[in-house]
Design a protein around this motif. Structure first.
Motif, PDB file in Angstrom:
ATOM      1  N   GLY A  49       0.827  -1.191   0.000  1.00  0.00           N
ATOM      2  CA  GLY A  49       0.000   0.000   0.000  1.00  0.00           C
ATOM      3  C   GLY A  49       0.865   1.245   0.000  1.00  0.00           C
ATOM      4  O   GLY A  49       2.064   1.177  -0.270  1.00  0.00           O
ATOM      5  N   GLU A  50       0.212   2.354   0.351  1.00  0.00           N
ATOM      6  CA  GLU A  50       0.931   3.628   0.380  1.00  0.00           C
ATOM      7  C   GLU A  50       1.336   3.935   1.815  1.00  0.00           C
ATOM      8  O   GLU A  50       0.499   3.900   2.723  1.00  0.00           O
ATOM      9  CB  GLU A  50       0.018   4.736  -0.164  1.00  0.00           C
ATOM     10  CG  GLU A  50       0.668   6.099  -0.207  1.00  0.00           C
ATOM     11  CD  GLU A  50      -0.328   7.200  -0.578  1.00  0.00           C
ATOM     12  OE1 GLU A  50      -0.039   8.371  -0.325  1.00  0.00           O
ATOM     13  OE2 GLU A  50      -1.414   6.861  -1.104  1.00  0.00           O
ATOM     14  N   MET A  63      -4.159   1.182   2.496  1.00  0.00           N
ATOM     15  CA  MET A  63      -4.532   0.190   1.488  1.00  0.00           C
ATOM     16  C   MET A  63      -5.889   0.560   0.918  1.00  0.00           C
ATOM     17  O   MET A  63      -6.560   1.446   1.439  1.00  0.00           O
ATOM     18  CB  MET A  63      -4.547  -1.208   2.114  1.00  0.00           C
ATOM     19  CG  MET A  63      -3.147  -1.628   2.589  1.00  0.00           C
ATOM     20  SD  MET A  63      -3.110  -3.286   3.305  1.00  0.00           S
ATOM     21  CE  MET A  63      -3.970  -3.034   4.850  1.00  0.00           C
ATOM     22  N   HIS A  64      -6.300  -0.151  -0.113  1.00  0.00           N
ATOM     23  CA  HIS A  64      -7.530   0.265  -0.783  1.00  0.00           C
ATOM     24  C   HIS A  64      -8.759   0.174   0.113  1.00  0.00           C
ATOM     25  O   HIS A  64      -9.679   0.958   0.004  1.00  0.00           O
ATOM     26  CB  HIS A  64      -7.747  -0.533  -2.079  1.00  0.00           C
ATOM     27  CG  HIS A  64      -7.908  -2.008  -1.848  1.00  0.00           C
ATOM     28  ND1 HIS A  64      -6.824  -2.857  -1.715  1.00  0.00           N
ATOM     29  CD2 HIS A  64      -9.013  -2.787  -1.727  1.00  0.00           C
ATOM     30  CE1 HIS A  64      -7.274  -4.093  -1.515  1.00  0.00           C
ATOM     31  NE2 HIS A  64      -8.584  -4.076  -1.525  1.00  0.00           N
ATOM     32  N   ASP A  65      -8.734  -0.785   1.073  1.00  0.00           N
ATOM     33  CA  ASP A  65      -9.931  -0.958   1.895  1.00  0.00           C
ATOM     34  C   ASP A  65      -9.774  -0.462   3.329  1.00  0.00           C
ATOM     35  O   ASP A  65     -10.751  -0.313   4.046  1.00  0.00           O
ATOM     36  CB  ASP A  65     -10.367  -2.432   1.899  1.00  0.00           C
ATOM     37  CG  ASP A  65      -9.227  -3.360   2.334  1.00  0.00           C
ATOM     38  OD1 ASP A  65      -8.060  -2.898   2.351  1.00  0.00           O
ATOM     39  OD2 ASP A  65      -9.509  -4.518   2.653  1.00  0.00           O
ATOM     40  N   LYS A  66      -8.542  -0.223   3.775  1.00  0.00           N
ATOM     41  CA  LYS A  66      -8.372   0.226   5.163  1.00  0.00           C
ATOM     42  C   LYS A  66      -7.027   0.903   5.352  1.00  0.00           C
ATOM     43  O   LYS A  66      -6.122   0.766   4.533  1.00  0.00           O
ATOM     44  CB  LYS A  66      -8.522  -0.956   6.131  1.00  0.00           C
ATOM     45  CG  LYS A  66      -7.393  -1.977   6.021  1.00  0.00           C
ATOM     46  CD  LYS A  66      -7.563  -3.106   7.017  1.00  0.00           C
ATOM     47  CE  LYS A  66      -7.158  -2.683   8.417  1.00  0.00           C
ATOM     48  NZ  LYS A  66      -6.940  -3.856   9.317  1.00  0.00           N
ATOM     49  N   ASP A  67      -6.919   1.614   6.491  1.00  0.00           N
ATOM     50  CA  ASP A  67      -5.643   2.184   6.912  1.00  0.00           C
ATOM     51  C   ASP A  67      -5.080   1.309   8.024  1.00  0.00           C
ATOM     52  O   ASP A  67      -5.707   1.153   9.065  1.00  0.00           O
ATOM     53  CB  ASP A  67      -5.829   3.615   7.427  1.00  0.00           C
ATOM     54  CG  ASP A  67      -6.158   4.588   6.294  1.00  0.00           C
ATOM     55  OD1 ASP A  67      -6.130   4.155   5.127  1.00  0.00           O
ATOM     56  OD2 ASP A  67      -6.445   5.757   6.590  1.00  0.00           O
ATOM     57  N   GLN A  68      -3.918   0.734   7.788  1.00  0.00           N
ATOM     58  CA  GLN A  68      -3.321  -0.203   8.736  1.00  0.00           C
ATOM     59  C   GLN A  68      -2.230   0.478   9.566  1.00  0.00           C
ATOM     60  O   GLN A  68      -1.182   0.828   9.028  1.00  0.00           O
ATOM     61  CB  GLN A  68      -2.731  -1.398   7.965  1.00  0.00           C
ATOM     62  CG  GLN A  68      -1.927  -2.366   8.813  1.00  0.00           C
ATOM     63  CD  GLN A  68      -2.765  -3.038   9.879  1.00  0.00           C
ATOM     64  OE1 GLN A  68      -3.743  -3.725   9.594  1.00  0.00           O
ATOM     65  NE2 GLN A  68      -2.411  -2.821  11.146  1.00  0.00           N
ATOM     66  N   PRO A  69      -2.442   0.653  10.896  1.00  0.00           N
ATOM     67  CA  PRO A  69      -1.377   1.212  11.738  1.00  0.00           C
ATOM     68  C   PRO A  69      -0.181   0.253  11.781  1.00  0.00           C
ATOM     69  O   PRO A  69      -0.359  -0.961  11.840  1.00  0.00           O
ATOM     70  CB  PRO A  69      -2.020   1.330  13.124  1.00  0.00           C
ATOM     71  CG  PRO A  69      -3.493   1.244  12.882  1.00  0.00           C
ATOM     72  CD  PRO A  69      -3.667   0.390  11.666  1.00  0.00           C
ATOM     73  N   LEU A  70       1.018   0.827  11.754  1.00  0.00           N
ATOM     74  CA  LEU A  70       2.229   0.008  11.708  1.00  0.00           C
ATOM     75  C   LEU A  70       3.069   0.176  12.967  1.00  0.00           C
ATOM     76  O   LEU A  70       3.190   1.265  13.508  1.00  0.00           O
ATOM     77  CB  LEU A  70       3.088   0.397  10.495  1.00  0.00           C
ATOM     78  CG  LEU A  70       2.461   0.236   9.110  1.00  0.00           C
ATOM     79  CD1 LEU A  70       3.395   0.800   8.057  1.00  0.00           C
ATOM     80  CD2 LEU A  70       2.133  -1.224   8.832  1.00  0.00           C
ATOM     81  N   SER A  71       3.636  -0.952  13.418  1.00  0.00           N
ATOM     82  CA  SER A  71       4.703  -0.914  14.406  1.00  0.00           C
ATOM     83  C   SER A  71       5.879  -1.648  13.774  1.00  0.00           C
ATOM     84  O   SER A  71       5.803  -2.047  12.619  1.00  0.00           O
ATOM     85  CB  SER A  71       4.263  -1.582  15.717  1.00  0.00           C
ATOM     86  OG  SER A  71       3.932  -2.930  15.496  1.00  0.00           O
TER      87      SER A  71
END
Ligand SMILES: [Zn+2]
Length: 155
Positions: A49-50, A63-71
């Protein structure tokens, strides 16, 4: 627990059962605590994703369907995910989903025309590689962000 209970078979079995159950729970708990369990049982998941590196709540993979928080598994990698030079870039992250809803990144790649690139920081003055963004540990000059093409064979 009283030791006399082992004299009668009925009680002994129950005591044994309880001890086994307790022991198993301890082993499971320590496996979960160490992360060994998740690390060995599951292969790494991959997301593309971006990268939104400069979010106020930490880095996010859009991503196209959600925003994924990253650690991240290391502070170095977490700082890299927050590098504003990588903001808005198309990336691939490999890691594991955490119960809290974040995705713990173990490997980060940038993507150019479908090809994967490894990210590193380099000081031309000292000719050394740095682990994370920021000034060179040796000469304190800003390091350069470099992207190294990942060959299919070496991945
Ligand atoms: Zn340097």
């Amino acid at each position: 627990m009283k030791s006399q209970t082992t004299k009668r078979s009925g009680c002994a079995f129950r005591t044994l059962g309880r001890r086994l159950g307790f022991g198993l729970a301890l082993v499971l708990a320590s496996l979960l605590a160490s992360g060994l369990w998740a690390g060995q049982a599951k292969p790494l998941a991959a997301l593309e994703g971006e990268l939104l590196a400069t979010g106020t709540k930490g880095p996010v993979l859009k991503m196209h369907d959600k925003d994924q928080p990253l650690s991240a598994v290391t502070q170095y990698l977490f700082h890299t995910l927050q590098d504003k030079r990588l903001d808005g870039r198309e990336v691939r992250v490999e890691g594991t989903r955490k119960p809290g809803g974040t995705f713990e990144v173990q490997w980060l790649y940038t993507i150019h025309q479908g090809k994967l690139f490894r990210v590193r920081y380099f000081c031309k003055v000292c000719n050394i590689v740095a682990l994370e963004p920021g000034p060179c540990i040796c000469c304190q000059q800003p390091t350069e962000l470099q992207e190294i093409r990942v060959e299919e064979s070496s991945k």
